[in-house]
Scaffold this active site. Structure first.
Site, PDB file in Angstrom:
ATOM      1  CE1 TYR A 120      24.504  46.154  38.397  1.00 16.32           C
ATOM      2  CE2 TYR A 120      22.831  47.601  39.351  1.00 16.32           C
ATOM      3  CZ  TYR A 120      23.195  46.393  38.764  1.00 16.32           C
ATOM      4  OH  TYR A 120      22.227  45.432  38.546  1.00 16.32           O
ATOM      5  CE  LYS A 124      22.628  46.249  35.092  1.00 18.20           C
ATOM      6  NZ  LYS A 124      22.701  45.082  34.214  1.00 18.20           N
ATOM      7  CB  THR A 155      22.474  36.723  42.081  1.00 20.13           C
ATOM      8  OG1 THR A 155      22.604  38.150  42.105  1.00 20.13           O
ATOM      9  CG2 THR A 155      21.122  36.332  41.541  1.00 20.13           C
TER      10      THR A 155
HETATM   11  N1  NAP Z   1      20.337  40.214  41.549  1.00 16.92           N
HETATM   12  C1  NAP Z   1      19.609  41.330  41.545  1.00 16.92           C
HETATM   13  O1  NAP Z   1      18.960  41.701  42.544  1.00 16.92           O
HETATM   14  C2  NAP Z   1      19.543  42.164  40.305  1.00 16.92           C
HETATM   15  C3  NAP Z   1      18.755  43.335  40.311  1.00 16.92           C
HETATM   16  C4  NAP Z   1      18.678  44.107  39.165  1.00 16.92           C
HETATM   17  C5  NAP Z   1      19.367  43.709  38.023  1.00 16.92           C
HETATM   18  N2  NAP Z   1      20.137  42.580  38.042  1.00 16.92           N
HETATM   19  C6  NAP Z   1      20.836  42.208  36.809  1.00 16.92           C
HETATM   20  O2  NAP Z   1      20.615  40.839  36.527  1.00 16.92           O
HETATM   21  C7  NAP Z   1      21.679  40.353  35.694  1.00 16.92           C
HETATM   22  C8  NAP Z   1      22.137  39.018  36.206  1.00 16.92           C
HETATM   23  O3  NAP Z   1      22.808  39.215  37.431  1.00 16.92           O
HETATM   24  P1  NAP Z   1      22.609  38.279  38.691  1.00 16.92           P
HETATM   25  O4  NAP Z   1      21.989  39.075  39.755  1.00 16.92           O
HETATM   26  O5  NAP Z   1      21.983  36.992  38.274  1.00 16.92           O
HETATM   27  O6  NAP Z   1      24.112  38.079  39.143  1.00 16.92           O
HETATM   28  P2  NAP Z   1      25.095  36.833  39.044  1.00 16.92           P
HETATM   29  O7  NAP Z   1      24.488  35.624  39.648  1.00 16.92           O
HETATM   30  O8  NAP Z   1      26.389  37.328  39.581  1.00 16.92           O
HETATM   31  O9  NAP Z   1      25.180  36.579  37.486  1.00 16.92           O
HETATM   32  C9  NAP Z   1      25.913  37.396  36.644  1.00 16.92           C
HETATM   33  C10 NAP Z   1      26.371  36.542  35.493  1.00 16.92           C
HETATM   34  O10 NAP Z   1      27.189  37.341  34.651  1.00 16.92           O
HETATM   35  C11 NAP Z   1      28.314  36.574  34.307  1.00 16.92           C
HETATM   36  N3  NAP Z   1      29.467  37.412  34.022  1.00 16.92           N
HETATM   37  C12 NAP Z   1      30.027  38.355  34.800  1.00 16.92           C
HETATM   38  N4  NAP Z   1      31.109  38.881  34.208  1.00 16.92           N
HETATM   39  C13 NAP Z   1      31.252  38.240  33.013  1.00 16.92           C
HETATM   40  C14 NAP Z   1      32.183  38.335  31.959  1.00 16.92           C
HETATM   41  N5  NAP Z   1      33.204  39.191  31.984  1.00 16.92           N
HETATM   42  N6  NAP Z   1      32.022  37.508  30.897  1.00 16.92           N
HETATM   43  C15 NAP Z   1      31.001  36.628  30.847  1.00 16.92           C
HETATM   44  N7  NAP Z   1      30.077  36.504  31.820  1.00 16.92           N
HETATM   45  C16 NAP Z   1      30.207  37.291  32.900  1.00 16.92           C
HETATM   46  C17 NAP Z   1      28.592  35.742  35.546  1.00 16.92           C
HETATM   47  O11 NAP Z   1      29.412  34.664  35.202  1.00 16.92           O
HETATM   48  P3  NAP Z   1      30.297  33.952  36.367  1.00 16.92           P
HETATM   49  O12 NAP Z   1      29.321  33.314  37.272  1.00 16.92           O
HETATM   50  O13 NAP Z   1      31.140  33.007  35.586  1.00 16.92           O
HETATM   51  O14 NAP Z   1      31.040  35.031  37.046  1.00 16.92           O
HETATM   52  C18 NAP Z   1      27.195  35.331  35.938  1.00 16.92           C
HETATM   53  O15 NAP Z   1      26.779  34.201  35.223  1.00 16.92           O
HETATM   54  C19 NAP Z   1      22.760  41.446  35.711  1.00 16.92           C
HETATM   55  O16 NAP Z   1      22.703  42.163  34.508  1.00 16.92           O
HETATM   56  C20 NAP Z   1      22.355  42.324  36.884  1.00 16.92           C
HETATM   57  O17 NAP Z   1      22.811  43.646  36.752  1.00 16.92           O
HETATM   58  C21 NAP Z   1      20.234  41.810  39.146  1.00 16.92           C
END
Ligand code: NAP
Length: 229
Positions: A120, A124, A155
Site C-alpha cells: 500500500y 502511494k 471506510t
Molecule cells: N480511509 C482512510 O483512512 C484513508 C487514508 C488515506 C488514504 N485513503 C485513500 O482514500 C481513497 C478512498 O478509499 P476509502 O478509504 O474511501 O476506501 P473504500 O471505502 O474502500 O473506497 C475505495 C473505493 O475504491 C473502489 N475500488 C476498489 N477497487 C476497485 C476496482 N478494481 N475498480 C474500481 N473501483 C475500485 C471501491 O469500490 P467498491 O466499493 O465497489 O469495492 C470503493 O468505492 C483510497 O485511495 C485510499 O487509499 C484512505
C-alpha cells in the site's frame, strides 16, 4: 445515482462503471466517457485498495499497485485530451500519509517480502511521484494536478488495513472537494494537501531522476507510450 441526484438537486448526474484492475475495462470506460462528454473539468483518482495477501490482476500486476497507481496513470494519459478541452481543469490524486521513502525497482511489485502495508505504502509513493512529475509535464497547459491525504476515515479500506475507527465519510471528502474546487488552487500544481493545507511528502518523492525512471518503467508495464503534453 438516485442519491447523488437528490443531494445535488440535479438530474444530469450519470455514471460509468468498470474494474480499474483491468486495462480493457479502463479503456472501455474511457471510450464511454469520450462518447458521452465533450470536456472533463475534474478527474479525481480516489479508488484504492489495501490487500493483506498478494493477488495478481489479469495482466499479472500486483493488485494494490495496479489499482492504486497504474489505473490513475492510464486514466490520466487516456483522458488528457478531454481534460484539455475544459478551460481549466484539475486532477486530484488521493494518496496517503502512509507512503514509503524508498522504491526498489528490482522488487517494485513485491514479488518477494510482500506485506499489505508495504504494498500500500509503495503504491502511494508511486502516485505521489507521478503527481509531481505530471505537474512539471503539464506546466504549459491549463491543467493542474495535486494530491491529498483524506485523513483517517472509517471506510472499508481502513477497516481492512487497521480495523475500526476513523472520522466520517463527510470529513474524508473535505480535502477531495477542496482539491477539486477551491478557487485559490486555480494555478497551483504539484502539491500535497492534508486538511486543506500544503504539506511535504517523503524526500524520495521529490527525486526527479527516480520520478522519470518510474514513468518509463510504468509505460513499459502498461505497454503504452505517452507523448509529451
Ligand atoms: N480511509 C482512510 O483512512 C484513508 C487514508 C488515506 C488514504 N485513503 C485513500 O482514500 C481513497 C478512498 O478509499 P476509502 O478509504 O474511501 O476506501 P473504500 O471505502 O474502500 O473506497 C475505495 C473505493 O475504491 C473502489 N475500488 C476498489 N477497487 C476497485 C476496482 N478494481 N475498480 C474500481 N473501483 C475500485 C471501491 O469500490 P467498491 O466499493 O465497489 O469495492 C470503493 O468505492 C483510497 O485511495 C485510499 O487509499 C484512505
Amino acid at each position: 445515482m438516485e442519491k447523488a441526484k437528490e443531494i445535488t438537486n440535479k438530474n444530469n448526474v450519470s455514471s460509468v462503471y468498470g474494474d480499474l484492475s483491468s486495462f480493457n475495462e479502463i479503456k472501455e470506460m474511457v471510450n464511454d466517457i469520450y462518447n458521452r462528454f465533450n470536456r472533463l473539468d475534474v478527474l479525481i483518482n480516489n479508488a484504492g485498495v489495501y490487500r493483506s495477501t498478494r493477488d495478481l490482476t489479469q495482466e499479472g500486476l500486483e493488485e494494490t499497485f495496479a489499482i492504486n497507481y497504474i489505473a490513475p496513470f492510464i486514466l490520466m494519459n487516456l483522458l488528457i485530451d478531454l481534460l484539455k478541452k475544459a478551460k481549466s481543469s484539475r486532477i486530484a490524486n488521493v494518496v496517503s500519509r502512509v507512503h514509503s521513502n524508498q522504491l526498489n525497482f528490482n522488487n517494485l511489485q513485491f514479488e518477494t517480502g510482500y506485506t499489505g502495508v508495504k504494498a500500500y505504502a509503495r503504491s502511494k509513493t508511486c502516485l505521489i511521484m507521478f503527481t509531481y512529475l505530471l505537474a512539471d509535464k503539464l506546466k504549459n497547459t491549463e491543467i493542474t494536478v495535486n494530491c491529498l491525504h483524506p485523513g483517517i476515515i472509517n471506510t472499508k479500506l481502513q477497516r481492512a488495513a487497521i480495523g475500526s475507527g476513523g472520522a466520517s465519510l463527510l470529513e474524508g471528502a473535505e480535502t477531495l472537494v477542496f482539491a477539486a474546487t477551491a478557487p485559490e488552487l486555480k494555478n497551483l500544481s504539484g502539491k500535497y494537501f492534508i486538511n486543506n493545507s500544503p504539506r511535504p511528502t517523503k524526500d524520495i518523492t521529490y527525486n526527479k531522476e527516480i520520478q522519470n525512471k518510474l514513468w518509463k518503467k510504468t509505460e513499459e508495464l502498461v505497454g503504452m507510450e505517452f507523448n509529451e503534453f
